[in-house]
Write an enzyme that holds these catalytic residues in place. Sequence first.
Site, PDB file in Angstrom:
ATOM      1  N   SER A  86       0.628  -1.202  -0.036  1.00  0.00           N
ATOM      2  CA  SER A  86      -0.066   0.207  -0.034  1.00  0.00           C
ATOM      3  C   SER A  86       0.827   1.171  -0.220  1.00  0.00           C
ATOM      4  O   SER A  86       0.400   2.442  -0.171  1.00  0.00           O
ATOM      5  CB  SER A  86      -0.972  -0.103   1.296  1.00  0.00           C
ATOM      6  OG  SER A  86      -2.028  -0.825   0.941  1.00  0.00           O
ATOM      7  N   ALA A 331       2.069  -3.885   2.752  1.00  0.00           N
ATOM      8  CA  ALA A 331       2.031  -5.239   2.919  1.00  0.00           C
ATOM      9  C   ALA A 331       1.583  -5.918   1.551  1.00  0.00           C
ATOM     10  O   ALA A 331       0.839  -5.519   0.990  1.00  0.00           O
ATOM     11  CB  ALA A 331       1.415  -5.706   4.090  1.00  0.00           C
TER      12      ALA A 331
END
Length: 484
Positions: A86, A331
Amino acid sequence: MSKNVSWDEQGNWNATGQWGTLGSTGRKLDLAHWQTRLDELRAKHHVPAASLAILIDGAVHELASGVLHRGTGVEATTDSVFQMGSIAKVYTATLIMQLADSGQLDLDAPVVDVLPEFSVADPELTRAITTRQLLSHTSGLTCDFTYDSGRGDDCLAKYVEAAKGVALDCPPGEALSYSSIGYNVLGRIIEVLTGKVWDEALKDLLFTPLGLDHTMTLPEEALRFRAAMGHLGEPGQDPDPAPSWDLMPRSAGPYGRVIATAGDLARLARMHLAGGVAQDGTRMLSEETVALMQRRVVDSPDKWSVSADGWGLGWTLYDWNGVQGYGHDGASIGQYGYLRVVPSAGVAVALLTNGGGARELYAALYRELLAELAGVTMPDTFAPPAKPPVVDFAPLVGTYRREGVVITVTERDGAGHMVYEFVDGMKDFSEALEIDLVPVTETVFAGTGVGAAFSEGYMPVIFSELLDGTGCVYIGMRCGPKVA
């Protein structure tokens, strides 16, 4: 931000402004010490590899430790690339703000003015959603909608079309709810206004001007470099290589796939710290726009999942006992990244990892680094107090729902309990999770027994209210309104 920014002939950043002189301050960075600490903490927390970049006084210092793949033993180096998940949202937000800077985009106009094909499940709310809301996660658009629209250049157009029927987490403008869909819509806006696919726009408008030659978006581009493999496993043990290097479709790019070295990530942060100016003097963003991105739009009820005190336009905002900062976490499958920027000190720290207790490594290392380099005192790790308070749990009992998830909250023998169940398009994501809720405050609870599916340790569970008084629960920054 600083009012006067320049680069000297040696590439050092000099800035003067309300915090006095930043730049050639004479601060000593003991790289040998930080290499030792990186090695020690990486091993302690069973992280196969970690790459660390420290930006101080305009210079980027890079360190690496461990192996990129425990099966092959390939050593991690400072030019190794990692998936950043992200953190890609920061790149997308920066492109959007370039378009706003140039006058091509009005942040407060309805999204449908640029994308007439955009809509949400409730047609009446479609026109209420603005680009500014997408940037700050206040549009109400949900997060967990993964749709493989193929490898073609039309993948984002197809994604936006497929997302039309997805329900909102909450009404636009009412609350923060972390949204990956929103950032894919932003990616499509970039395509329409630039006439380039998102990947090419990123290269032409950001990577190339900033000299980010170890940053890319597509898996095949990563083959040119030493690439980290994600690892999965139980907490406290050495993890094994993940079954796949990447599970995200191409359409995940604007919200979840930029691949880079830690050093290149720090160089992106350097441009923002320098008020929008690249190292070669090229102005990438106006100083006013850079400051606007860091200005708080919304407070975060969940201050623990990603350490967010609030959200700006693309940036997660932090308040470390009065010291302000910004950054983002990310992640992917077994890879985790962390970026923190302290503008008052002219410091940025980027950490990219490939599995194990990555968050524990981040917390321990950043607590030491930011204290020494920027005078920052980071908060303690989220956990319930030794003697949890006694709370009246009855008002919180009920059923909460957002797209793909049903959360059932009950009271058992005076204690809170929650069942987190995946439904609809996410029904095969995982078995239902049974979670005990240990009080931290009257509205904040520490969820137990979650396992590696969500976090290591306690999972923050926060009860709040929407503007109309409807109860809601936050898990992982996602808002789930009370429906029964």
